[in-house]
Scaffold this active site. Structure first.
Site, PDB file in Angstrom:
ATOM      1  N   LYS A 167      53.097  38.018  51.175  1.00 29.77           N
ATOM      2  CA  LYS A 167      52.860  37.763  49.752  1.00 29.77           C
ATOM      3  C   LYS A 167      51.753  36.707  49.623  1.00 29.77           C
ATOM      4  O   LYS A 167      51.836  35.780  48.819  1.00 29.77           O
ATOM      5  CB  LYS A 167      54.160  37.307  49.071  1.00 29.77           C
ATOM      6  CG  LYS A 167      54.118  37.294  47.544  1.00 29.77           C
ATOM      7  CD  LYS A 167      53.937  38.658  46.934  1.00 29.77           C
ATOM      8  CE  LYS A 167      53.941  38.570  45.404  1.00 29.77           C
ATOM      9  NZ  LYS A 167      53.538  39.839  44.766  1.00 29.77           N
ATOM     10  N   TYR A 185      65.078  31.012  56.362  1.00 27.25           N
ATOM     11  CA  TYR A 185      66.110  30.794  57.371  1.00 27.25           C
ATOM     12  C   TYR A 185      66.158  29.355  57.852  1.00 27.25           C
ATOM     13  O   TYR A 185      67.122  28.951  58.495  1.00 27.25           O
ATOM     14  CB  TYR A 185      65.892  31.732  58.555  1.00 27.25           C
ATOM     15  CG  TYR A 185      66.852  32.907  58.572  1.00 27.25           C
ATOM     16  CD1 TYR A 185      67.438  33.356  57.400  1.00 27.25           C
ATOM     17  CD2 TYR A 185      67.159  33.567  59.749  1.00 27.25           C
ATOM     18  CE1 TYR A 185      68.303  34.437  57.400  1.00 27.25           C
ATOM     19  CE2 TYR A 185      68.026  34.650  59.759  1.00 27.25           C
ATOM     20  CZ  TYR A 185      68.597  35.078  58.588  1.00 27.25           C
ATOM     21  OH  TYR A 185      69.460  36.136  58.591  1.00 27.25           O
ATOM     22  N   ASP A 220      63.948  40.790  55.284  1.00 29.80           N
ATOM     23  CA  ASP A 220      65.305  41.076  54.825  1.00 29.80           C
ATOM     24  C   ASP A 220      65.281  42.207  53.802  1.00 29.80           C
ATOM     25  O   ASP A 220      66.043  43.177  53.895  1.00 29.80           O
ATOM     26  CB  ASP A 220      65.904  39.814  54.209  1.00 29.80           C
ATOM     27  CG  ASP A 220      67.425  39.818  54.237  1.00 29.80           C
ATOM     28  OD1 ASP A 220      68.012  40.768  54.776  1.00 29.80           O
ATOM     29  OD2 ASP A 220      68.030  38.867  53.723  1.00 29.80           O
ATOM     30  N   ASP A 263      55.321  43.449  47.824  1.00 29.09           N
ATOM     31  CA  ASP A 263      55.880  44.292  46.760  1.00 29.09           C
ATOM     32  C   ASP A 263      55.320  45.704  46.830  1.00 29.09           C
ATOM     33  O   ASP A 263      56.038  46.682  46.607  1.00 29.09           O
ATOM     34  CB  ASP A 263      55.639  43.677  45.386  1.00 29.09           C
ATOM     35  CG  ASP A 263      54.230  43.172  45.183  1.00 29.09           C
ATOM     36  OD1 ASP A 263      53.628  43.517  44.155  1.00 29.09           O
ATOM     37  OD2 ASP A 263      53.734  42.428  46.033  1.00 29.09           O
TER      38      ASP A 263
END
Length: 424
Positions: free
Chosen positions: A222, A151, A312, A288
């Protein structure tokens, strides 16, 4: 009653008068239709719940196509000033201007007001069509960081002098070597993730979980690949939880430390003891894997804290399990200043503008979140129950009608009227 502004008290809590002035942006495309329906229900619920002793004084402010047509600006300074002055506001979906300038009106508002939490509760309402077998197991609140990561919008287009300068710097001065496989054709994006930004997001998630007596906060990241940004988010989150919340929480970091020093059995015993004492469990999951867990084990997650891009993906994926973003609310909040913008999470759907056919539930439930934020919990519960009753009776708009058997098709305004009838 005299209309008054909502203010922030010295104790960090909102002071909400009985007749607060709340700015609204009706939105583009289907915005006017879904806003009109949502306003009808919000006003009726407040009037009925509080016997006329409370009332919202709505104040229109402009953004999007309506603002551009009237002022020549997509996001006038007066709109941002009003959002700050009145603290709490609500908006329909906004179009993204074509061409240069503002990349996204929604992003611009979040950045300008420093609305660092994108709050996305995801829960199922009985009767809503869902692609999963047990959508009732999905009930989580997602805290998505709203100002950093992608962002921040730091990008350099391929073939430009700027990207050449950046690649030269990375290659020759930062020693990235051959990590940029195709330097002549690459674009470059930068994702800033700060300790301060991560901490305030995780702090808000933990405070929410403790206030609502929820069992866990999960840090989704992640960090196995991006060790200093996403991995930093995880480390800073654990450190903050242990430093600021002490005996109220028990973290997987503490469990891992106990495992190293005392053995796995002792560590597991400590974890079970913490759960038995009602402590908030702070844990982490790789992003994930978490997208799997939303489908496989949603019961294991109540509050989720994550960075922008992960958030998101996660919020839309989780929303799909409970019927889609058409019934998913959202809010953008700065818990320090009190600034809050509640919003529909779907797009403008311009081909359906002024057709009075679309589902207003996303914006309406965002209004429910707004009432909860204001402390008007009774009216919020009343709307949720009336909405659930309306859906259960299969009196719905076209999106749900197409997925139900023996349903009654209603216009947007008729759906709102039906909810009003079911208010208790």
């Amino acid at each position: 009653m005299n209309p008054q502004k909502i203010t922030m008290g010295q104790d960090g809590r909102l002071n909400v008068p009985d007749q607060p002035i709340i700015p609204f942006i009706e939105g583009d495309g289907i915005g006017p239709d879904v806003w009109s329906a949502s306003k009808m229900v919000l006003d009726a619920a407040v009037a009925k719940t509080y016997g006329g002793k409370r009332k919202i004084e709505w104040k229109e402010i402009l953004a999007g196509e309506k603002a551009f047509n009237q002022t020549g600006e997509w996001l006038p300074a007066a709109t941002l000033d009003a959002a700050k002055e009145y603290l709490v506001s609500i908006k329909g979906p906004l179009t993204t201007p074509v061409g240069g300038g503002i990349r996204s009106l929604n992003v611009a508002m979040r950045q300008e007001l420093d609305l660092y939490v994108c709050l996305r509760p995801v829960k199922w309402y009985k009767g809503v069509p869902s692609p999963v077998v047990h959508p009732e197991n999905v009930n989580m609140v997602i805290f998505r960081e709203n100002t950093e990561d992608i962002y921040a919008g730091i990008e350099f287009a391929n073939g430009t002098p700027e990207v050449k300068k950046m690649i030269d710097f990375l290659t020759n001065e930062m020693g990235v070597g051959k990590k940029i496989r195709f330097p002549e054709s690459s674009a470059i994006g930068i994702k800033p993730v700060s300790k301060e930004g991560s901490e305030r997001l995780v702090r808000a998630a933990i405070e929410y979980a403790l206030e609502h007596k929820l069992p866990s906060v999960t840090l989704v990241h992640k960090g196995n690949i991006m060790k200093y940004t996403e991995g930093g988010f995880k480390i800073w989150g654990y450190e903050l939880a242990e430093r600021e919340f002490g005996d109220k929480v028990y973290t997987w970091g503490q469990w891992e430390n106990a495992k190293k020093t005392q053995g796995e059995d002792a560590a597991n015993a400590k974890m079970k003891n913490a759960e038995a004492l009602g402590k908030l469990i702070v844990k982490d999951v790789i992003a994930d894997n978490f997208l799997q867990q939303i489908l496989l084990s949603p019961k294991d997650y109540s509050v989720v804290a994550t960075l922008n891009l992960n958030g998101d993906y996660i919020s839309d994926s989780a929303a799909a399990a409970v019927g889609g973003i058409g019934i998913s609310p959202g809010a953008n909040i700065n818990y320090k200043t009190g600034y809050a913008v509640f919003e529909a999470t779907h797009g403008t759907a311009p081909r359906f503008a002024n057709t009075n056919t679309m589902n207003p539930s996303s914006l309406l439930l965002s209004g429910v979140m707004m009432l909860e934020y204001m402390g008007w919990h009774e009216a919020a519960v009343s709307i949720e129950e009336a909405l659930a009753t309306t859906i259960k009776r299969k009196r719905v708009t076209i999106d749900f009608f197409n997925l139900m058997h023996n349903a009654t098709l209603l216009k947007t305004s008729e759906f709102a009227e039906e909810i009003v009838k079911n208010l208790k």
